[in-house]
Motif scaffolding. Structure first.
Motif, PDB file in Angstrom:
ATOM      1  N   THR A 250      -7.775  -4.024  -7.000  1.00 62.53           N
ATOM      2  CA  THR A 250      -6.900  -3.606  -8.097  1.00 62.53           C
ATOM      3  C   THR A 250      -6.398  -2.188  -7.852  1.00 62.53           C
ATOM      4  N   LYS A 251      -7.279  -1.332  -7.382  1.00 60.15           N
ATOM      5  CA  LYS A 251      -6.880   0.044  -7.067  1.00 60.15           C
ATOM      6  C   LYS A 251      -5.774   0.043  -6.019  1.00 60.15           C
ATOM      7  N   GLY A 252      -5.954  -0.845  -5.043  1.00 56.64           N
ATOM      8  CA  GLY A 252      -4.947  -0.967  -3.990  1.00 56.64           C
ATOM      9  C   GLY A 252      -3.612  -1.439  -4.541  1.00 56.64           C
ATOM     10  N   LEU A 253      -3.673  -2.417  -5.443  1.00 55.98           N
ATOM     11  CA  LEU A 253      -2.443  -2.925  -6.044  1.00 55.98           C
ATOM     12  C   LEU A 253      -1.702  -1.814  -6.768  1.00 55.98           C
ATOM     13  N   LEU A 254      -2.463  -0.993  -7.456  1.00 59.27           N
ATOM     14  CA  LEU A 254      -1.843   0.107  -8.194  1.00 59.27           C
ATOM     15  C   LEU A 254      -1.185   1.092  -7.249  1.00 59.27           C
ATOM     16  N   LEU A 255      -1.888   1.404  -6.173  1.00 54.81           N
ATOM     17  CA  LEU A 255      -1.366   2.381  -5.224  1.00 54.81           C
ATOM     18  C   LEU A 255      -0.158   1.864  -4.465  1.00 54.81           C
ATOM     19  N   CYS A 256      -0.202   0.566  -4.141  1.00 57.57           N
ATOM     20  CA  CYS A 256       0.868   0.014  -3.308  1.00 57.57           C
ATOM     21  C   CYS A 256       2.105  -0.339  -4.109  1.00 57.57           C
TER      22      CYS A 256
END
Ligand SMILES: Nc1ncnc2c1ncn2[C@@H]1O[C@H](COP(=O)(O)OP(=O)(O)O)[C@@H](O)[C@H]1O
Ligand SMILES: [Mg+2]
Length: 284
Positions: A250-256
């Motif tokens: 989820t953190k990755g989704l937010l960052l990307c």
């Protein structure tokens, strides 16, 4: 008691050399009038999950286990007759590509009216009248003039409005929209999302909105569930998940998410949800 309660839903497809577990024990609840976004990359099992609820995954070959209780009906094991009373009537679904879902040989108004005629035995005249009203309610201008048009005479956004009108005409309790705006350009996408949100508030129906784009579901949904590799790795209120993502994915989704980095309309909404917090700072 939730309107829809999914517990440990598991869907397995046989492959030539083994099996593919497309949905690996997914659980979630949907309260009446609520909006749930399911987000995750392509192939994560979002469509299989909701298609299973709608009895659209044939078994065999698929193997399905778990429960999905909708207002006293067990969707995973009910008869096809019971399912026909639910699908397209009490739970409606719209898909990504309206052109493949619309019949090119049938006039737009007749297609919108069809669910009423088939499922509810409404007279042709009455169904036509309600279809016209539905066209207006989804913002198709000049509805009288365009009613007799063919699907190819409509733009992509207009075709998706037609699909929404078709889905809404039976006044469903739940609308499932599977990547409804993915094929549309950003401006039209926004209009369609606003329309769905508006219709949801007006009718009190619940909404399950599927997207690979977190910004899309964040804009419309109060709750969000993140799927990865057949599993729901995180779920919660949209603001909690955006503010304080728990799972690295989820953190990755937010960052990307480009909408979080580029100035644009969707960013405004996300900033509102976040209360002006710096998302990228938050997630690192
Ligand atoms: N009928 C099927 N038979 C075999 N595999 C399938 C079938 N439908 C979907 N899959 C597989 O299940 C996985 C999840 O697919 P899907 O739910 O469509 O993903 P998403 O909607 O998240 O992009 C994918 O690996 C896909 O190839
Ligand atoms: Mg899909």
């Amino acid at each position: 008691m939730s309107q829809l309660s999914v517990k440990e839903l598991r869907v397995t497809f046989p492959l030539r050399d083994g099996t593919l577990e497309a949905v690996k024990g997914v659980s979630f609840d949907l309260e009446a009038g609520d909006s749930l976004g399911i987000v995750g990359e392509s192939g994560s099992g979002k469509s299989v999950c909701v298609s299973t609820l709608m009895g659209l995954v044939p078994r065999p070959p698929a193997q399905i286990s778990g429960q999905a209780l909708f207002e006293g009906i067990e969707l995973c094991s009910c008869s096809s007759k019971t399912m026909r009373g639910v699908r397209g009537k009490r739970i409606s679904m719209i898909f990504q590509d309206p052109m493949t879902s619309l019949n090119p040989h049938q006039r737009v108004i007749d297609q919108i009216a069809e669910p009423l005629r088939i499922h509810q035995g409404v007279s042709k005249k009455e169904a036509g009248k309600r279809a016209l009203a539905a066209m207006k309610s989804v913002g198709i201008s000049d509805a009288e003039k365009r009613a007799r048009a063919w699907p190819h005479e409509f733009s992509g956004g207009m075709r998706q409005r037609v699909m929404i009108a078709m889905a809404m005409i039976s006044e469903p309790e739940i609308l499932i929209a599977d990547e409804p705006t993915t094929a549309l350009d950003v401006t039209v996408q926004r209009q369609i999302l606003e329309l769905m949100s508006e219709l949801q508030k007006k009718t009190g129906m619940s909404l399950i909105l599927i997207s690979h784009d977190l910004a899309v579901v964040a804009e419309v949904c109060e709750r969000v569930a993140v799927m990865r590799n057949g599993e729901m790795v995180e779920q919660g209120t949209t603001s909690d998940v955006l503010r304080n993502p728990q799972h690295p994915y989820t953190k990755g989704l937010l960052l990307c998410n480009p909408a979080l980095h580029e100035p644009g309309t969707r960013l405004t909404t996300l900033e509102e949800v976040m209360g002006g917090d710096d998302l990228c700072g938050e997630a690192t």
